[in-house]
Design an enzyme around this catalytic site. Sequence first.
Site, short mmCIF file in Angstrom:
data_model
loop_
_atom_site.label_atom_id
_atom_site.label_comp_id
_atom_site.label_asym_id
_atom_site.label_seq_id
_atom_site.Cartn_x
_atom_site.Cartn_y
_atom_site.Cartn_z
N ASN A 64 0.84 -1.20 0.00
CA ASN A 64 0.00 0.00 0.00
C ASN A 64 0.87 1.25 0.00
OD1 ASN A 64 0.61 -0.80 2.68
ND2 ASN A 64 -1.07 0.40 3.52
N ALA A 68 -0.58 12.18 1.65
CA ALA A 68 -1.13 13.17 2.57
C ALA A 68 -2.56 13.54 2.16
CB ALA A 68 -0.24 14.40 2.61
N TYR A 70 -5.39 11.83 1.48
CA TYR A 70 -5.66 10.42 1.76
C TYR A 70 -6.23 9.60 0.60
CZ TYR A 70 -4.95 11.52 6.75
OH TYR A 70 -4.43 11.90 7.95
N CYS A 75 -4.12 0.67 -2.49
CA CYS A 75 -3.95 -0.58 -1.74
C CYS A 75 -2.85 -1.44 -2.36
CB CYS A 75 -5.24 -1.38 -1.76
SG CYS A 75 -6.63 -0.61 -0.93
N GLU A 77 -2.95 -4.64 -3.05
CA GLU A 77 -3.40 -5.57 -4.09
C GLU A 77 -3.36 -4.90 -5.46
OE1 GLU A 77 -4.80 -4.83 -1.23
OE2 GLU A 77 -5.92 -6.51 -0.38
#
Length: 165
Positions: A64, A68, A70, A75, A77
Site C-alpha cells: 500500500n 497526505a 488520503y 492498496c 493488491e
Amino acid sequence: MARNSRQQLITFEELDSATELTPSEQATWQAARDATDQAYAPYSGFHVGAALLLADGTIFKGTNQENAAYPSGLCAERTALFGLAASQPGHAPIVAMAVAARPSHGEFGAAFPCGACRQVMLEYESRQSQPIPLLLPSRNGTILRFSTLATLMPFNFSADDLPPA
Ligand code: THU
C-alpha cells in the site's frame, strides 16, 4: 422465505498453518509478508503486502502506498496488479496471489481485500485463461484458500455490462 429468494454458496478451504501450503504457495505467502516492510503507510500505520506468483516462478510484490491527500493512496493488491501489468506486459499467467497485513509495530493479522481491489482482481483474472488462487490470513489466525478470485465478488461489474464501444 420468499418464493423467489436465492442463496449463493462460497467455497474455500481453511488451513491452520502455512506448513499446510504447497511449497510455491508458501513462497507466495512469505513474499506477501516480506512486502509489508516496503509499505508506505505513515497515515494509517497499517502495512499491507501483496504477492503474485507467476507461472515462470517469479514473484511480483506490491504494497500500500499512502498520500497526505488520503484518497490518493492505493492498496497493496492494486499496486501489485497494476505494477505487474504496467512493467511486464505479456507477463506469464498469475498462478497464485497472497495478501498480508500488520500494524507498523505489531503482529500479522487479517488481510481482506477491499471492494475496489476485488473488482480489479477479478478483471485481471478474466484477462488470463486460468483462475487465480488466493491466500488470505483470516481474523482468527487461519489461512483461507480460494481456488478463484471470482469467489470473492459475486455480482461484480464487468465489461459484459458495458455497451459495445
Ligand atoms: N489497504 C490495502 O492495502 N489493502 C486492502 O485490501 C485494505 C486496505 C490499505 C489502504 C490504506 O493504505 C491502509 O490499508 C488502511 O486502509
